[in-house]
Scaffold this motif. Structure first.
Motif, short mmCIF file in Angstrom:
data_model
loop_
_atom_site.label_atom_id
_atom_site.label_comp_id
_atom_site.label_asym_id
_atom_site.label_seq_id
_atom_site.Cartn_x
_atom_site.Cartn_y
_atom_site.Cartn_z
N ILE A 79 -5.74 -1.79 -3.56
CA ILE A 79 -4.76 -2.19 -2.55
C ILE A 79 -5.05 -1.50 -1.22
CG2 ILE A 79 -2.31 -2.15 -1.91
CD1 ILE A 79 -1.69 -2.59 -4.90
N CYS A 80 -5.47 -0.25 -1.26
CA CYS A 80 -5.84 0.45 -0.02
C CYS A 80 -7.00 -0.25 0.67
CB CYS A 80 -6.21 1.90 -0.31
SG CYS A 80 -4.81 2.98 -0.61
N CYS A 110 0.82 -1.20 0.00
CA CYS A 110 0.00 0.00 0.00
C CYS A 110 0.86 1.27 0.00
CB CYS A 110 -0.94 -0.02 1.21
SG CYS A 110 -2.28 1.17 1.10
N ALA A 111 1.88 1.29 0.82
CA ALA A 111 2.77 2.46 0.84
C ALA A 111 3.41 2.68 -0.53
CB ALA A 111 3.85 2.29 1.91
N GLU A 112 3.82 1.59 -1.17
CA GLU A 112 4.46 1.70 -2.49
C GLU A 112 3.49 2.21 -3.55
OE1 GLU A 112 7.66 1.34 -3.34
OE2 GLU A 112 8.16 0.98 -1.26
N VAL A 113 2.26 1.66 -3.56
CA VAL A 113 1.31 2.09 -4.59
C VAL A 113 0.84 3.52 -4.34
CG1 VAL A 113 -0.90 1.25 -3.66
CG2 VAL A 113 -0.50 1.24 -6.12
N CYS A 114 0.77 3.93 -3.08
CA CYS A 114 0.42 5.33 -2.79
C CYS A 114 1.50 6.27 -3.30
CB CYS A 114 0.20 5.52 -1.29
SG CYS A 114 -1.38 4.87 -0.69
N TYR A 160 -9.92 6.03 3.46
CA TYR A 160 -10.08 7.40 2.96
C TYR A 160 -9.35 7.58 1.63
CZ TYR A 160 -9.95 12.47 2.64
OH TYR A 160 -10.05 13.76 2.19
N CYS A 161 -8.16 7.06 1.53
CA CYS A 161 -7.39 7.17 0.29
C CYS A 161 -8.12 6.46 -0.85
CB CYS A 161 -5.99 6.60 0.47
SG CYS A 161 -4.92 6.80 -0.97
N ALA A 162 -8.64 5.26 -0.58
CA ALA A 162 -9.37 4.52 -1.60
C ALA A 162 -10.57 5.32 -2.11
CB ALA A 162 -9.84 3.18 -1.05
N GLU A 163 -11.26 5.96 -1.18
CA GLU A 163 -12.42 6.79 -1.53
C GLU A 163 -12.00 7.96 -2.43
OE1 GLU A 163 -15.17 9.89 0.97
OE2 GLU A 163 -14.77 7.95 1.91
N CYS A 221 -4.16 3.08 10.48
CA CYS A 221 -3.80 2.74 9.10
C CYS A 221 -5.06 2.40 8.29
CB CYS A 221 -2.81 1.56 9.09
SG CYS A 221 -2.15 1.19 7.46
N ALA A 222 -5.95 1.62 8.87
CA ALA A 222 -7.18 1.26 8.18
C ALA A 222 -7.97 2.49 7.79
CB ALA A 222 -8.03 0.34 9.06
N GLN A 223 -8.08 3.43 8.71
CA GLN A 223 -8.83 4.66 8.43
C GLN A 223 -8.19 5.43 7.28
OE1 GLN A 223 -9.01 7.36 11.78
NE2 GLN A 223 -10.64 8.56 10.85
N ALA A 224 -6.88 5.56 7.28
CA ALA A 224 -6.18 6.28 6.21
C ALA A 224 -6.33 5.55 4.88
CB ALA A 224 -4.70 6.45 6.57
N CYS A 225 -6.27 4.24 4.92
CA CYS A 225 -6.40 3.44 3.69
C CYS A 225 -7.78 3.61 3.06
CB CYS A 225 -6.16 1.96 3.98
SG CYS A 225 -4.44 1.54 4.28
#
Length: 106
Positions: free
Chosen positions: A71-72, A43-47, A96-99, A90-94
């Motif tokens: 991936i998020c 996830c860090a890499e794809v972000c 939100y990023c996906a959204e 981390c779940a919360q940030a993931c």
């Protein structure tokens, strides 16, 4: 750079940071969580890739954002299943990023 990317870039940067923090914290946990560690790294890499693709207005930005959202979601789902605060953050940030990624590819 497209100004419409600003919120998504910020979300991806926050997600990348949360994944890196979670990864490092998971390494120190007694119960090694292999899947969580794997997804934190992915996830860090794809972000990071998503941020750079938006910054340079890549012709593949929609495909990259689609992959980033996928991936998020996977990382967020895995992290949400653990009780550690770093995983919950981390779940919360993931999620939100996906959204935010999906908003740009809709």
């Amino acid at each position: 750079m497209n100004a419409g990317y600003k919120t998504c870039i910020e979300a991806a940067n926050r997600c990348m940071e949360a994944c890196n923090i979670c990864y490092h914290a998971c390494l120190k946990e007694e119960n090694k969580m292999a899947r969580c560690l794997e997804l934190d790294r992915e996830c860090a890499e794809v972000c990071s890739l998503a941020v750079s693709s938006m910054q340079r207005s890549s012709s593949f930005v929609k495909q990259i954002l689609s992959l980033c959202a996928e991936i998020c979601d996977a990382c967020g789902t895995e992290c949400k299943s653990h009780d550690y605060q770093h995983c919950q953050d981390c779940a919360q940030a993931c999620f939100y990023c996906a959204e935010e990624c999906r908003k740009l590819i809709a």
